[in-house]
Scaffold this motif. Structure first.
Motif, short mmCIF file in Angstrom:
data_model
loop_
_atom_site.label_atom_id
_atom_site.label_comp_id
_atom_site.label_asym_id
_atom_site.label_seq_id
_atom_site.Cartn_x
_atom_site.Cartn_y
_atom_site.Cartn_z
N ARG A 494 -0.48 0.74 -3.40
CA ARG A 494 -0.89 2.23 -4.02
C ARG A 494 -0.69 3.28 -2.91
O ARG A 494 -0.93 3.38 -1.72
CB ARG A 494 -2.59 2.03 -4.33
CG ARG A 494 -2.90 1.10 -5.33
CD ARG A 494 -2.85 1.88 -6.80
NE ARG A 494 -3.22 1.01 -7.77
CZ ARG A 494 -3.44 1.50 -9.05
NH1 ARG A 494 -3.34 2.68 -9.14
NH2 ARG A 494 -3.77 0.63 -10.04
N ASP A 498 -2.50 8.51 -5.19
CA ASP A 498 -2.65 7.80 -6.39
C ASP A 498 -3.76 7.93 -7.08
O ASP A 498 -4.63 8.41 -6.84
CB ASP A 498 -2.43 6.02 -6.21
CG ASP A 498 -2.78 5.41 -7.44
OD1 ASP A 498 -1.78 5.46 -8.59
OD2 ASP A 498 -3.85 4.80 -7.64
N PRO A 503 -0.75 6.10 -12.15
CA PRO A 503 -0.78 5.43 -10.73
C PRO A 503 0.49 5.38 -10.27
O PRO A 503 1.77 5.77 -10.84
CB PRO A 503 -1.16 4.06 -11.38
CG PRO A 503 -0.61 4.10 -12.96
CD PRO A 503 -1.03 5.47 -13.31
#
Length: 533
Positions: A494, A498, A503
Motif C-alpha cells: 500500500r 493510499d 487504493p
C-alpha cells in the motif's frame, strides 16, 4: 469502470481573417485530419503510414457518434429533454462569428469571448446529453488556453470551505477533485465539476517567447495579427486565466501561467502532450522555429507546453502539419489511454547517489514502448532537447524520487492476458568547466549505463491490478519482444497516501548490480499504480 463522456474539441488559433475563413470551411475544424507520413525510415526518411484521424479512431474504436444534422449549435439549442447518448463528439465552432464568408460582418476575435462561449457550450452539451454530468475537453494549441480560460475565469466558484480572506489570498484553487461531490458550508451537496479531463496538444501554457526580428517578425504578425504576440505575454494571460477581480493575484514565488490557479479542476486531470520536433514544422510554415528555437515543436517551447503538475507525454512530433501532434498515432495512443484507461502507473528513480563533483550534470534518456503499439508513447532525450535532468533537483542530498514517466493502462477484453511495457533508460554524465563541456571525460552519445526494463501487467476482472512481473533486458536471452514469462514478480504494498476510496500501491525494482557504481548502492526504481477514473 470506464466512463465514456461527451468529448468537446477546441481547435487552435487560426490567424487572421484568411486563416479563420479557411478554418470555418472545415465542418470539424481539423479534428478529422489524418496523415500518411511517418518518420520511421532509414535516417529518419518519410514512409507511408495511414493514420485515420482522432475523430475517426474514436468513432471506430469506442463507438462515439458525431451528431450534426446541419448545425451542431442549432441541435443543442433545440427545445426538448435530454436525448443524446454520452458517447458523442462535439466541435466548438468559436471562429464562425469572425469569418467573412457568411452574410454578416465579421466580429473581432477575443480569447475571453471564445472562453465564455465554451463555458456555455459545455452546459448546453450536458443539458442535451442523458446519463452524463461531465465532459472531456480535447484541445490543440491555443485551444488549450481557451479551455483553461473557461475553467479558471468563467467557471470558477470560490471554495466555500475556506474563508473570504483565504480565498482572496489565492488559497481557494483546486478545492476538490473533479470526479467527487462535495458539501459546502450550507450543507448542500454540489454536483461534480462539469469538466472531467482535459487533453492539450502543443498548448503554450507558459506563453511563447518570440524574437521578433526582420522577416520573423513579419511572419509572426501575418500569422497572429498585429497584436497577436500580446496573447502569450503575462499581462494578457493574467486577464484571461484569472477570475474577474483576481488579475493582480501575486502568489509566493511569482505568478506562473502554467499553474491552474483558481480552478476546481486539479492539474492531475490534465494531459499535456509536448511536441519536441521543430524541424518538421518549418516544412509547413518556414520561419517559426527560428523565432522560438530548437527546444520546441516549432512554435511552442518545450518548457512552456505543459500545465504544472499535469500528466505529460513527450512526443517527437511538430506543432502541426503532416508530421503534427494532433494527426499522429502517438497523440491518439496517449489520448485514448488518458481518457479511457482504468489504471495509472508512475515510475521514478529513487535514492540516487550521483557523483556531483567538478561540475557534473547527470541526464537520462527515457522511452516507453508497448507491445502491439507502432510508436513510442513517450520519448525524452538529449537529442530532442528534453532529457530528464537527474542532478538539477538537489545537489546536496540523494535525489528522492526523480519522476521518469507516467502511463495509463487500458482495460482489455481478456484481463488475465498481461500487457507488456518496455522502459528504455540511458544515463550519462556531462562535466562543465567554466561553462564549456570537458571533452577529456566525455564520450559523445555513449551512456554511462543503459538498459531496458520489461514489465508484464495483468488485471483482475473488475479492472483492479493483478500480478506484474519484470526483468531487465540485459538478463534476457533472445529477442526482447518475444521473451516468455519474466523472472521476477513485483511485490505490491500500500502506498503511503493510499485511501480506501482510491487504493494505490507501490513496488520496488532493483537496478542491475552493474549500475550501482553509477547510480549509487541504494538506487532503485519505484513503480506506483492506482485506480484511474
Amino acid at each position: 469502470m470506464t466512463q465514456f463522456l461527451p468529448i468537446i474539441y477546441v481547435r487552435g488559433f487560426a490567424g487572421g481573417t484568411r486563416g479563420i475563413d479557411k478554418a470555418v470551411d472545415d465542418p470539424f475544424y481539423g479534428f478529422n485530419e489524418g496523415s500518411t507520413h511517418v518518420r520511421v525510415g532509414a535516417h529518419g526518411n518519410a514512409l507511408f503510414y495511414q493514420f485515420e484521424s482522432p475523430l475517426l479512431r474514436l468513432m471506430m474504436d469506442y463507438g462515439y457518434e458525431l451528431k450534426v444534422r446541419g448545425d451542431q449549435q442549432r441541435l443543442l439549442n433545440e427545445a426538448g429533454s435530454d436525448s443524446m447518448p454520452p458517447r458523442t463528439i462535439w466541435v466548438y465552432r468559436f471562429y464562425d462569428p469572425s469569418a467573412s464568408t457568411f452574410d454578416h460582418p465579421p466580429l473581432p476575435y477575443r480569447i475571453e469571448d471564445a472562453a465564455r462561449g465554451l463555458a456555455d457550450y459545455i452546459h448546453k452539451v450536458l443539458d442535451k446529453t442523458k446519463d452524463a454530468d461531465q465532459v472531456y475537453l480535447v484541445a490543440h494549441s491555443m485551444g488549450g488556453l481557451v479551455c483553461r480560460s473557461a475553467i479558471q475565469r468563467f467557471m470558477y466558484t470560490p471554495n466555500q470551505a475556506l474563508g473570504p480572506e483565504e480565498v482572496a489570498a489565492g488559497e481557494g484553487f483546486a478545492p476538490d477533485p473533479a470526479h467527487q461531490e462535495h458539501v459546502n458550508l450550507s450543507g448542500k451537496v454540489t454536483p461534480p465539476f462539469p469538466v472531467s479531463k482535459v487533453v492539450t496538444y502543443g498548448t503554450p501554457h507558459g506563453g511563447i517567447d518570440i524574437d521578433l526580428g526582420g522577416s520573423i517578425g513579419d511572419w509572426f504578425v501575418e500569422t497572429f495579427g498585429p497584436n497577436g504576440s500580446d496573447i502569450f505575454k503575462e499581462p494578457r494571460m493574467r486577464d484571461y486565466l484569472s477570475p474577474e477581480g483576481q488579475e493582480d493575484f501575486h502568489p509566493p514565488g511569482g505568478w506562473d501561467p502554467r499553474v491552474p490557479y483558481f480552478s476546481a479542476l486539479p492539474a492531475e486531470r490534465y494531459l499535456s502532450l509536448v511536441g519536441t520536433n521543430p524541424g518538421d514544422y518549418d516544412v509547413a510554415l518556414g520561419w517559426s522555429s527560428r523565432a522560438v528555437g530548437v527546444k520546441s515543436d516549432g512554435l511552442v517551447q518545450i518548457r512552456n507546453a505543459y500545465v504544472k503538475g499535469s500528466n505529460r507525454a513527450y512526443i517527437h512530433r511538430s506543432h502541426s502539419g503532416r508530421y503534427g501532434l494532433v494527426n499522429s498515432e502517438e497523440g491518439y495512443q496517449n489520448l485514448q489511454r488518458f481518457l479511457f484507461g482504468n489504471l495509472k502507473i508512475a515510475i521514478s528513480l529513487s535514492d540516487l547517489d550521483l557523483d556531483l563533483t567538478d561540475g557534473a550534470v547527470w541526464q537520462a534518456d527515457v522511452g516507453l514502448a508497448i507491445r502491439g503499439v507502432p510508436v513510442l508513447m513517450h520519448y525524452q532525450s538529449a537529442t530532442a532537447h528534453c532529457p530528464v535532468v537527474l542532478s538539477e533537483e538537489n545537489r546536496d542530498t540523494p535525489l528522492n524520487p526523480v519522476p521518469l514517466v507516467t502511463a495509463f493502462l487500458l482495460p482489455k477484453e481478456d484481463p488475465a492476458e498481461p500487457r507488456r511495457y518496455a522502459l528504455d533508460l540511458r544515463v550519462y554524465c556531462l562535466r562543465e568547466d567554466r561553462g564549456f563541456l570537458s571533452f577529456g571525460s566525455h564520450l559523445e552519445q555513449v551512456a554511462d549505463w543503459q538498459d531496458a526494463l520489461l514489465v508484464d501487467v495483468s488485471t483482475q476482472a473488475d479492472g483492479t491490478i493483478g500480478s506484474a512481473r519484470y526483468q531487465w533486458n540485459s538478463t534476457l536471452a533472445g529477442a526482447i519482444a518475444k521473451a516468455g514469462t519474466l523472472d521476477k514478480e513485483l511485490m505490491w504494498r500500500r502506498a503511503p497516501d493510499d485511501t480506501a476510496a482510491s487504493p494505490s500501491f507501490v513496488a520496488r525494482v532493483d537496478i542491475p548490480p552493474v549500475a550501482e557504481s553509477v547510480l549509487g548502492p541504494n538506487a532503485h526504481l519505484s513503480v506506483g499504480i492506482g485506480h484511474w477514473e
